[in-house]
Write an enzyme that holds these catalytic residues in place. Sequence first.
Site, PDB file in Angstrom:
ATOM      1  N   ASP A 140       0.295 -14.447 -18.172  1.00 35.12           N
ATOM      2  CA  ASP A 140       1.495 -13.625 -18.065  1.00 35.12           C
ATOM      3  C   ASP A 140       1.301 -12.311 -18.838  1.00 35.12           C
ATOM      4  O   ASP A 140       1.242 -12.312 -20.074  1.00 35.12           O
ATOM      5  CB  ASP A 140       2.665 -14.439 -18.638  1.00 35.12           C
ATOM      6  N   ASP A 159      -0.458  -2.492 -12.829  1.00 33.82           N
ATOM      7  CA  ASP A 159      -0.667  -2.521 -11.379  1.00 33.82           C
ATOM      8  C   ASP A 159       0.072  -3.726 -10.805  1.00 33.82           C
ATOM      9  O   ASP A 159      -0.529  -4.726 -10.433  1.00 33.82           O
ATOM     10  CB  ASP A 159      -2.171  -2.597 -11.062  1.00 33.82           C
ATOM     11  N   SER A 161       3.367  -5.437  -8.321  1.00 35.53           N
ATOM     12  CA  SER A 161       3.989  -5.221  -7.018  1.00 35.53           C
ATOM     13  C   SER A 161       5.434  -4.778  -7.219  1.00 35.53           C
ATOM     14  O   SER A 161       5.851  -4.466  -8.340  1.00 35.53           O
ATOM     15  CB  SER A 161       3.856  -6.468  -6.139  1.00 35.53           C
ATOM     16  N   ASP A 162       6.194  -4.738  -6.150  1.00 35.92           N
ATOM     17  CA  ASP A 162       7.582  -4.276  -6.250  1.00 35.92           C
ATOM     18  C   ASP A 162       8.378  -5.187  -7.200  1.00 35.92           C
ATOM     19  O   ASP A 162       7.995  -6.341  -7.424  1.00 35.92           O
ATOM     20  CB  ASP A 162       8.237  -4.297  -4.856  1.00 35.92           C
ATOM     21  N   PRO A 166       7.560 -12.412  -9.570  1.00 36.81           N
ATOM     22  CA  PRO A 166       6.962 -12.337 -10.903  1.00 36.81           C
ATOM     23  C   PRO A 166       6.849 -10.924 -11.455  1.00 36.81           C
ATOM     24  O   PRO A 166       6.639 -10.739 -12.655  1.00 36.81           O
ATOM     25  CB  PRO A 166       5.572 -12.968 -10.713  1.00 36.81           C
TER      26      PRO A 166
HETATM   27  N1  SPD Z   1       5.253  -1.696  -2.082  1.00 38.18           N
HETATM   28  C1  SPD Z   1       4.076  -2.293  -2.561  1.00 38.18           C
HETATM   29  C2  SPD Z   1       3.696  -1.804  -3.917  1.00 38.18           C
HETATM   30  C3  SPD Z   1       2.466  -2.464  -4.402  1.00 38.18           C
HETATM   31  C4  SPD Z   1       1.917  -1.872  -5.631  1.00 38.18           C
HETATM   32  N2  SPD Z   1       0.771  -2.588  -6.133  1.00 38.18           N
HETATM   33  C5  SPD Z   1      -0.316  -2.720  -5.251  1.00 38.18           C
HETATM   34  C6  SPD Z   1      -1.444  -3.480  -5.856  1.00 38.18           C
HETATM   35  C7  SPD Z   1      -2.765  -2.909  -5.508  1.00 38.18           C
HETATM   36  N3  SPD Z   1      -3.760  -3.253  -6.466  1.00 38.18           N
END
Ligand code: SPD
Length: 283
Positions: A140, A159, A161-162, A166
């Site tokens: 985590d 890095d 995600s949206d 998590p």
């Molecule tokens: N809308 C999707 C955003 C994703 C951002 N992270 C992407 C990970 C790539 N290593």
Amino acid sequence: MADSGRWYDEVFEDRIRLGLKVKEMLFSERSDFQQVDVFDTDAFGRTLAIDGILQTSEGDERFYHEMLVHVALCTAPSIRRVLVIGGGDGGTAREVLRHPEVEHCKMVEIDRVVVEAAKKFLPAIGSAWDDPRLDLTIGDGIAHVKEAEVEPYDVVILDGSDPVGPSEGLFNRDFYAGVDRVLAADGVFALQSESPVLMSPVFRALQAALPEFFATVRPYLGWVPIYGTAMWSWTFASRTVDPTVIIDSRIDAIEAGCDVYNRAIHEAAFALPGFVQRMLPGA
Ligand code: SPD
């Protein structure tokens, strides 16, 4: 998300649908955290999606990873110790490790399934897994910045995600306080900060939250073709560092090997259109 067999559709808040024609489904598994899919496409090659949201593809990942990494690594006074939070496809760590001055790259990714799928199906993106300077922990990242006893990092890169699932906890004050705790006094924090067009509330909220910890907070823009509207933002945050002062030796060492990032792009990326300027605190 729907995989119709021929199309993989990202449906964004029931407002926008982005579809990639699927050549072959390569991997699909529900991990402890999220749905992880990898598939091959005509348009962008092999592509990773998490919970139905397109994350990265062989065809466009450099637009994202180069911009996330090199703005910070070409300006931070020291880049000896770098922390990457998330980044399970390996693209961010790969770009970090292109810098010869990096001695230690700690990567903390919560989902082992993402890393395993990327190693098997996306080797062109995560091509630095065997670099001895990479120290990968499945765990985590939020707990790491809040609690781990570590020598301060020169650069922290988020890095994620949206802000759903998590990743939700990566977009708030508590997390930024953790980054503040593990970052060297003259360190740099770089994060993906979503689309000012589609995700303006998130963009605005993080621009408002970061100045509590960092005197310099500068969003910058680029394009990521598989993300809705293609316009994407990253944000540079630091107590002391000016992101427009580029260290020549660093950029000279990596620029020729980049597809997107270069000195002119670095400088231009901080030029913001009026509608984005008006989202910044105090505007
Ligand atoms: N809308 C999707 C955003 C994703 C951002 N992270 C992407 C990970 C790539 N290593």
